[in-house]
Scaffold this motif. Structure first.
Motif, mmCIF file in Angstrom:
data_model
loop_
_atom_site.group_PDB
_atom_site.id
_atom_site.type_symbol
_atom_site.label_atom_id
_atom_site.label_comp_id
_atom_site.label_asym_id
_atom_site.label_seq_id
_atom_site.Cartn_x
_atom_site.Cartn_y
_atom_site.Cartn_z
ATOM 1 N N GLN A 121 0.831 -1.204 0.000
ATOM 2 C CA GLN A 121 0.000 0.000 0.000
ATOM 3 C C GLN A 121 0.867 1.255 0.000
ATOM 4 O O GLN A 121 0.486 2.264 -0.580
ATOM 5 C CB GLN A 121 -0.912 0.036 1.227
ATOM 6 C CG GLN A 121 -2.120 -0.829 1.119
ATOM 7 C CD GLN A 121 -2.979 -0.751 2.361
ATOM 8 O OE1 GLN A 121 -2.497 -0.550 3.467
ATOM 9 N NE2 GLN A 121 -4.269 -0.938 2.175
ATOM 10 N N CYS A 158 2.115 1.919 -3.680
ATOM 11 C CA CYS A 158 1.106 1.867 -4.737
ATOM 12 C C CYS A 158 0.530 3.270 -4.970
ATOM 13 O O CYS A 158 0.248 4.000 -4.018
ATOM 14 C CB CYS A 158 0.000 0.904 -4.325
ATOM 15 S SG CYS A 158 -1.301 0.772 -5.535
ATOM 16 N N PHE A 159 0.359 3.637 -6.238
ATOM 17 C CA PHE A 159 -0.176 4.953 -6.575
ATOM 18 C C PHE A 159 -1.615 4.894 -7.073
ATOM 19 O O PHE A 159 -2.266 5.925 -7.183
ATOM 20 C CB PHE A 159 0.707 5.621 -7.629
ATOM 21 C CG PHE A 159 2.107 5.870 -7.143
ATOM 22 C CD1 PHE A 159 2.357 6.828 -6.174
ATOM 23 C CD2 PHE A 159 3.159 5.120 -7.627
ATOM 24 C CE1 PHE A 159 3.639 7.058 -5.712
ATOM 25 C CE2 PHE A 159 4.447 5.341 -7.176
ATOM 26 C CZ PHE A 159 4.687 6.306 -6.216
ATOM 27 N N ASP A 160 -2.112 3.724 -7.369
ATOM 28 C CA ASP A 160 -3.475 3.557 -7.859
ATOM 29 C C ASP A 160 -4.429 3.443 -6.668
ATOM 30 O O ASP A 160 -4.319 2.527 -5.851
ATOM 31 C CB ASP A 160 -3.561 2.312 -8.739
ATOM 32 C CG ASP A 160 -4.935 2.087 -9.343
ATOM 33 O OD1 ASP A 160 -5.783 2.995 -9.242
ATOM 34 O OD2 ASP A 160 -5.150 1.000 -9.919
ATOM 35 N N ASN A 161 -5.370 4.378 -6.570
ATOM 36 C CA ASN A 161 -6.277 4.404 -5.422
ATOM 37 C C ASN A 161 -7.197 3.194 -5.365
ATOM 38 O O ASN A 161 -7.531 2.720 -4.274
ATOM 39 C CB ASN A 161 -7.098 5.692 -5.426
ATOM 40 C CG ASN A 161 -6.247 6.891 -5.053
ATOM 41 O OD1 ASN A 161 -5.240 6.748 -4.374
ATOM 42 N ND2 ASN A 161 -6.645 8.064 -5.511
ATOM 43 N N GLU A 162 -7.627 2.688 -6.499
ATOM 44 C CA GLU A 162 -8.484 1.505 -6.509
ATOM 45 C C GLU A 162 -7.727 0.284 -5.994
ATOM 46 O O GLU A 162 -8.272 -0.522 -5.240
ATOM 47 C CB GLU A 162 -9.006 1.234 -7.918
ATOM 48 C CG GLU A 162 -10.062 2.224 -8.363
ATOM 49 C CD GLU A 162 -10.603 1.893 -9.740
ATOM 50 O OE1 GLU A 162 -10.825 0.700 -10.032
ATOM 51 O OE2 GLU A 162 -10.798 2.844 -10.519
ATOM 52 N N LEU A 163 -6.474 0.165 -6.404
ATOM 53 C CA LEU A 163 -5.650 -0.949 -5.937
ATOM 54 C C LEU A 163 -5.363 -0.811 -4.446
ATOM 55 O O LEU A 163 -5.393 -1.804 -3.709
ATOM 56 C CB LEU A 163 -4.345 -1.020 -6.741
ATOM 57 C CG LEU A 163 -3.425 -2.186 -6.435
ATOM 58 C CD1 LEU A 163 -4.157 -3.517 -6.608
ATOM 59 C CD2 LEU A 163 -2.195 -2.126 -7.338
ATOM 60 N N LYS A 164 -5.113 0.408 -3.987
ATOM 61 C CA LYS A 164 -4.904 0.638 -2.554
ATOM 62 C C LYS A 164 -6.136 0.221 -1.755
ATOM 63 O O LYS A 164 -6.027 -0.384 -0.687
ATOM 64 C CB LYS A 164 -4.597 2.110 -2.283
ATOM 65 C CG LYS A 164 -3.163 2.470 -2.383
ATOM 66 C CD LYS A 164 -2.964 3.894 -1.914
ATOM 67 C CE LYS A 164 -1.514 4.266 -2.045
ATOM 68 N NZ LYS A 164 -1.245 5.617 -1.552
#
Length: 69
Positions: A32, A35-41
């Motif tokens: 986390q 990670c820069f992708d909010n959906e993936l976070k």
């Protein structure tokens, strides 16, 4: 009254599952941070919360069931 205990292989299986869930929790929590992708976070945070729930359930299982010593 006879006290039922888990067999050695059952104890080992429970221990392996607990270790696996702990590693999953740590990995998701660490990923986390990079990670820069909010959906993936958000997905990883969901995994973290589920892993915490699973670990607590396994810890309760450990406390309720006597193991072979």
């Amino acid at each position: 009254m006879k006290i039922e205990r888990l067999a050695l292989h059952e104890t080992m299986d429970a221990h392996e599952i607990l270790n696996f869930k702990t590693v999953c929790l740590l990995r998701s929590k660490l990923m986390q941070g990079i990670c820069f992708d909010n959906e993936l976070k958000a997905l990883m945070e969901k995994d973290v919360q589920q892993s915490i729930k699973d670990i607590n359930e396994l810890l309760d299982f450990y406390q309720e069931n006597p193991f072979i010593q």
